[in-house]
Write an enzyme that holds these catalytic residues in place. Structure first.
Site, mmCIF file in Angstrom:
data_model
loop_
_atom_site.group_PDB
_atom_site.id
_atom_site.type_symbol
_atom_site.label_atom_id
_atom_site.label_comp_id
_atom_site.label_asym_id
_atom_site.label_seq_id
_atom_site.Cartn_x
_atom_site.Cartn_y
_atom_site.Cartn_z
ATOM 1 N N LEU A 230 0.824 -1.120 -0.019
ATOM 2 C CA LEU A 230 0.089 -0.039 -0.180
ATOM 3 C C LEU A 230 1.057 1.029 -0.115
ATOM 4 O O LEU A 230 2.001 1.401 0.686
ATOM 5 C CB LEU A 230 -0.953 0.046 1.221
ATOM 6 N N ASP A 231 0.452 2.034 -0.974
ATOM 7 C CA ASP A 231 1.386 3.298 -0.939
ATOM 8 C C ASP A 231 1.268 4.050 0.610
ATOM 9 O O ASP A 231 0.149 4.192 1.194
ATOM 10 C CB ASP A 231 0.956 4.251 -1.848
ATOM 11 N N PRO A 232 2.225 5.043 0.844
ATOM 12 C CA PRO A 232 2.272 5.782 1.908
ATOM 13 C C PRO A 232 0.907 6.676 2.130
ATOM 14 O O PRO A 232 0.272 6.875 3.245
ATOM 15 C CB PRO A 232 3.449 6.661 1.856
ATOM 16 N N ARG B 290 -3.260 4.494 -8.685
ATOM 17 C CA ARG B 290 -2.836 6.042 -9.232
ATOM 18 C C ARG B 290 -2.826 5.989 -10.818
ATOM 19 O O ARG B 290 -3.152 7.006 -11.261
ATOM 20 C CB ARG B 290 -1.530 6.151 -8.588
#
Length: 308
Positions: free
Chosen positions: A36-38, A203
């Site tokens: 998971l991205d920050p 994204r």
């Protein structure tokens, strides 16, 4: 064991969460089943100690997301990390128009990953090259988007719902309220529910949906509400990692079960290919204990992973 679903908070990397789990569980053997991205929050599935053996069987699980897609502004990272590097006026859009565009993204397709990603090309991480001012040639990769549902069209991220019913993950007056990244401006925002296959970048989806609507776009917020059988409503917070019971490996493997006798279990643990009429992928157990994950061709079983 065990397998634990954690509610990853905002700004932490997946590796940060793994390090917290290592300290909380007093072990170095912790892995996760999908980054998971920050700036994303929600379900991160951790496998602890011997459960790291099941990671390979869970990485292909489908995942559900709530995504806030901000239109009219693009960023290098494709999310709210920014900065905004392209702008365009957003035409008046109807929900019918947006749903028509979203429908074109459902199904198998090729998706170009973000430059700010952990993908390696020639031994170089894409994000490292991007941070140094360069760019890698990242070829499109096959993905599958199973479902996309528009939950609303709003004048900004702030004006969009942040509170959701945890049973349905649809906007509600009461329920689970999410903290999103600071917005980069007042941009028209789509609230989208997505169910996607492995390797899909939300994204990139935000970028591509914007392009299909004729404007730059970025992901203003992202919450992962489900990974495989693990739902966010059942995930533990970071401070609950030390005492979280999780679930055992056998329960984590979502395959049909073959109950073995002593001979079959022994041969599989020895790496042999015993005769068996099963076809497909199976979990093999002996008296309720996990023996192996196998692939059957209708004539014999081939061990994919065995447990002692």
């Amino acid at each position: 064991m065990p397998v634990i679903a954690v509610d990853k908070p905002l700004t932490l990397t997946s590796h940060d969460v793994v390090n917290r789990a290592r300290r909380a569980r007093s072990t170095r053997r912790v892995g996760h089943t999908g980054t998971l991205d920050p700036l994303a929050t929600g379900v991160l599935v951790l496998c602890v100690d011997d459960s790291t053996k099941v990671v390979q069987f869970m990485e292909a699980d489908t995942k559900d997301y709530l995504a806030w897609i901000s239109l009219g502004a693009g960023t290098p990272t494709l999310d709210a990390e920014g900065p905004v590097d392209s702008r365009a006026d957003v035409p008046q859009l109807t929900e019918a128009q947006v749903r028509e565009v979203l429908a074109t993204f459902v199904g198998p397709q090729a998706q170009v990953p973000p430059q700010y990603s952990a993908i390696q090309v020639g031994g170089q991480r894409a994000y490292a090259v991007a941070r140094a001012g360069g760019a890698l040639d990242l070829p499109a990769r096959p993905i599958v988007i199973h479902e996309l549902a528009l939950l609303g069209l709003y004048p900004s991220v702030a004006a969009a719902p942040h509170t959701f019913d945890p049973q349905t993950w649809r906007p509600a007056d009461r329920g689970h309220t999410f903290t999103l990244p600071d917005a980069l401006g007042e941009f028209p925002t789509l609230l989208v529910w997505a169910r996607v296959g492995s390797g899909t970048y939300l994204r990139s989806l935000a970028r591509d949906v914007g392009a299909a609507l004729g404007v730059p776009a970025h992901l203003g917020g992202l919450v992962r509400t489900r990974v495989g059988r693990y739902d966010l409503r059942d995930a533990v917070p970071l401070d609950g990692l030390a005492d979280a019971p999780g679930i055992p490996d056998l329960a984590a493997l979502d395959f049909p079960v073959i109950e073995a006798d002593e001979r079959l279990a022994r041969e599989l643990r020895q790496g042999k290919r015993p005769a068996h009429e099963a076809a497909g992928r199976f979990v093999v157990t002996l008296e309720g204990q996990l023996v192996a994950v196998v692939d059957g061709d209708g004539q014999q079983l081939k061990v994919v992973r065995a447990w002692a």
